[in-house]
Design a protein around this motif. Structure first.
Motif, PDB file in Angstrom:
ATOM      1  N   UNK A 184      -5.604   3.786  -9.169  1.00  0.00           N
ATOM      2  CA  UNK A 184      -5.046   2.861  -8.179  1.00  0.00           C
ATOM      3  C   UNK A 184      -3.785   3.412  -7.542  1.00  0.00           C
ATOM      4  N   UNK A 185      -2.930   4.016  -8.353  1.00  0.00           N
ATOM      5  CA  UNK A 185      -1.693   4.608  -7.829  1.00  0.00           C
ATOM      6  C   UNK A 185      -1.993   5.794  -6.919  1.00  0.00           C
ATOM      7  N   UNK A 186      -3.089   6.468  -7.157  1.00  0.00           N
ATOM      8  CA  UNK A 186      -3.486   7.591  -6.305  1.00  0.00           C
ATOM      9  C   UNK A 186      -4.053   7.081  -4.978  1.00  0.00           C
ATOM     10  N   UNK A 187      -4.861   6.016  -5.033  1.00  0.00           N
ATOM     11  CA  UNK A 187      -5.572   5.583  -3.832  1.00  0.00           C
ATOM     12  C   UNK A 187      -4.693   4.780  -2.875  1.00  0.00           C
ATOM     13  N   UNK A 188      -3.709   4.059  -3.372  1.00  0.00           N
ATOM     14  CA  UNK A 188      -2.898   3.216  -2.477  1.00  0.00           C
ATOM     15  C   UNK A 188      -2.217   4.023  -1.374  1.00  0.00           C
ATOM     16  N   UNK A 189      -1.517   5.105  -1.671  1.00  0.00           N
ATOM     17  CA  UNK A 189      -0.895   5.860  -0.569  1.00  0.00           C
ATOM     18  C   UNK A 189      -1.917   6.435   0.412  1.00  0.00           C
ATOM     19  N   UNK A 190      -3.080   6.811  -0.092  1.00  0.00           N
ATOM     20  CA  UNK A 190      -4.125   7.342   0.783  1.00  0.00           C
ATOM     21  C   UNK A 190      -4.666   6.228   1.688  1.00  0.00           C
ATOM     22  N   UNK A 191      -4.828   5.037   1.132  1.00  0.00           N
ATOM     23  CA  UNK A 191      -5.294   3.894   1.922  1.00  0.00           C
ATOM     24  C   UNK A 191      -4.249   3.494   2.961  1.00  0.00           C
ATOM     25  N   UNK A 192      -2.980   3.536   2.576  1.00  0.00           N
ATOM     26  CA  UNK A 192      -1.911   3.216   3.527  1.00  0.00           C
ATOM     27  C   UNK A 192      -1.875   4.223   4.666  1.00  0.00           C
ATOM     28  N   UNK A 193      -2.014   5.501   4.350  1.00  0.00           N
ATOM     29  CA  UNK A 193      -2.007   6.541   5.392  1.00  0.00           C
ATOM     30  C   UNK A 193      -3.184   6.363   6.347  1.00  0.00           C
ATOM     31  N   UNK A 194      -4.353   6.043   5.801  1.00  0.00           N
ATOM     32  CA  UNK A 194      -5.530   5.833   6.644  1.00  0.00           C
ATOM     33  C   UNK A 194      -5.342   4.600   7.527  1.00  0.00           C
ATOM     34  N   UNK A 195      -4.724   3.576   6.989  1.00  0.00           N
ATOM     35  CA  UNK A 195      -4.471   2.360   7.761  1.00  0.00           C
ATOM     36  C   UNK A 195      -3.422   2.622   8.839  1.00  0.00           C
ATOM     37  N   UNK A 196      -2.431   3.432   8.520  1.00  0.00           N
ATOM     38  CA  UNK A 196      -1.435   3.809   9.528  1.00  0.00           C
ATOM     39  C   UNK A 196      -2.096   4.582  10.664  1.00  0.00           C
ATOM     40  N   UNK A 197      -3.098   5.367  10.343  1.00  0.00           N
ATOM     41  CA  UNK A 197      -3.849   6.094  11.362  1.00  0.00           C
ATOM     42  C   UNK A 197      -4.573   5.120  12.300  1.00  0.00           C
ATOM     43  N   UNK A 198      -5.096   4.033  11.759  1.00  0.00           N
ATOM     44  CA  UNK A 198      -5.723   2.996  12.592  1.00  0.00           C
ATOM     45  C   UNK A 198      -4.691   2.447  13.576  1.00  0.00           C
ATOM     46  N   UNK A 199      -3.495   2.186  13.084  1.00  0.00           N
ATOM     47  CA  UNK A 199      -2.421   1.658  13.944  1.00  0.00           C
ATOM     48  C   UNK A 199      -2.096   2.645  15.062  1.00  0.00           C
ATOM     49  N   UNK A 200      -1.955   3.909  14.712  1.00  0.00           N
ATOM     50  CA  UNK A 200      -1.624   4.940  15.696  1.00  0.00           C
ATOM     51  C   UNK A 200      -2.695   5.029  16.782  1.00  0.00           C
ATOM     52  N   UNK A 201      -3.946   5.024  16.382  1.00  0.00           N
ATOM     53  CA  UNK A 201      -5.044   5.119  17.356  1.00  0.00           C
ATOM     54  C   UNK A 201      -5.101   3.858  18.215  1.00  0.00           C
ATOM     55  N   UNK A 202      -4.958   2.701  17.586  1.00  0.00           N
ATOM     56  CA  UNK A 202      -5.004   1.440  18.344  1.00  0.00           C
ATOM     57  C   UNK A 202      -3.881   1.383  19.377  1.00  0.00           C
TER      58      UNK A 202
END
Length: 160
Positions: free
Chosen positions: A55-73
């Protein structure tokens, strides 16, 4: 000496098999098992991690991917894209809260972790829902990746 080496090698191989099984087990509960397996197996820290460690490994990766959604949007613009930015920002807020819940083992914290992880996944999915069939391919791909990574956290939370 020789038997000690054999025992150590056997013990390490059991540990590796056990961790590989944990990753496979978690990833089999996700909507995108191949993304899950690729993401976790590519991170050296996942090899010896328990569920909370994954879980500690995946959270930062999920946050980065979600930030990418924001950037593209933001680059797309318009009212629907603004909705994507807002809901994805909410998803990041939920993921930030998950960090604290993941560290606790009481039933309330685990329930809150499950709720916040599920909310984050739904938040990002709202972007796809808003665009319907008109979603730009780059945004859709980013959104699907973010949802896939958040889904790994959802699967982990459900196993705690």
């Amino acid at each position: 000496m020789n038997s000690l080496f054999i025992f150590a090698t056997f013990s390490l191989s059991l540990l590796y098999i056990s961790q590989a099984d944990l990753i496979s087990d978690v990833c089999s509960k996700t909507l995108n098992p191949s993304l899950c397996i690729q993401t976790l197996r590519s991170d050296p820290a996942a090899r010896g991690a328990d569920l909370r460690g994954l879980g500690q490994i995946i959270i930062p990766k999920a946050k980065a991917a979600t930030q990418n959604v924001i950037t593209i949007a933001k680059s797309i613009g318009g009212p629907i894209a603004r909705t994507c930015v807002e809901t994805s920002t909410s998803a990041i807020d939920n993921l930030n809260e998950c960090i604290g819940y993941l560290k606790k083992s009481d039933k309330t914290s685990i329930n809150d972790l499950q709720t916040k992880a599920g909310a984050a996944e739904t938040d990002v999915g709202t972007c796809d829902d808003e665009f319907e069939d008109r979603e730009p391919a780059k945004l859709k791909a980013a959104s699907q990746k973010a949802q896939g990574l958040i889904g790994v956290l959802v699967a982990i939370a459900s196993k705690l």
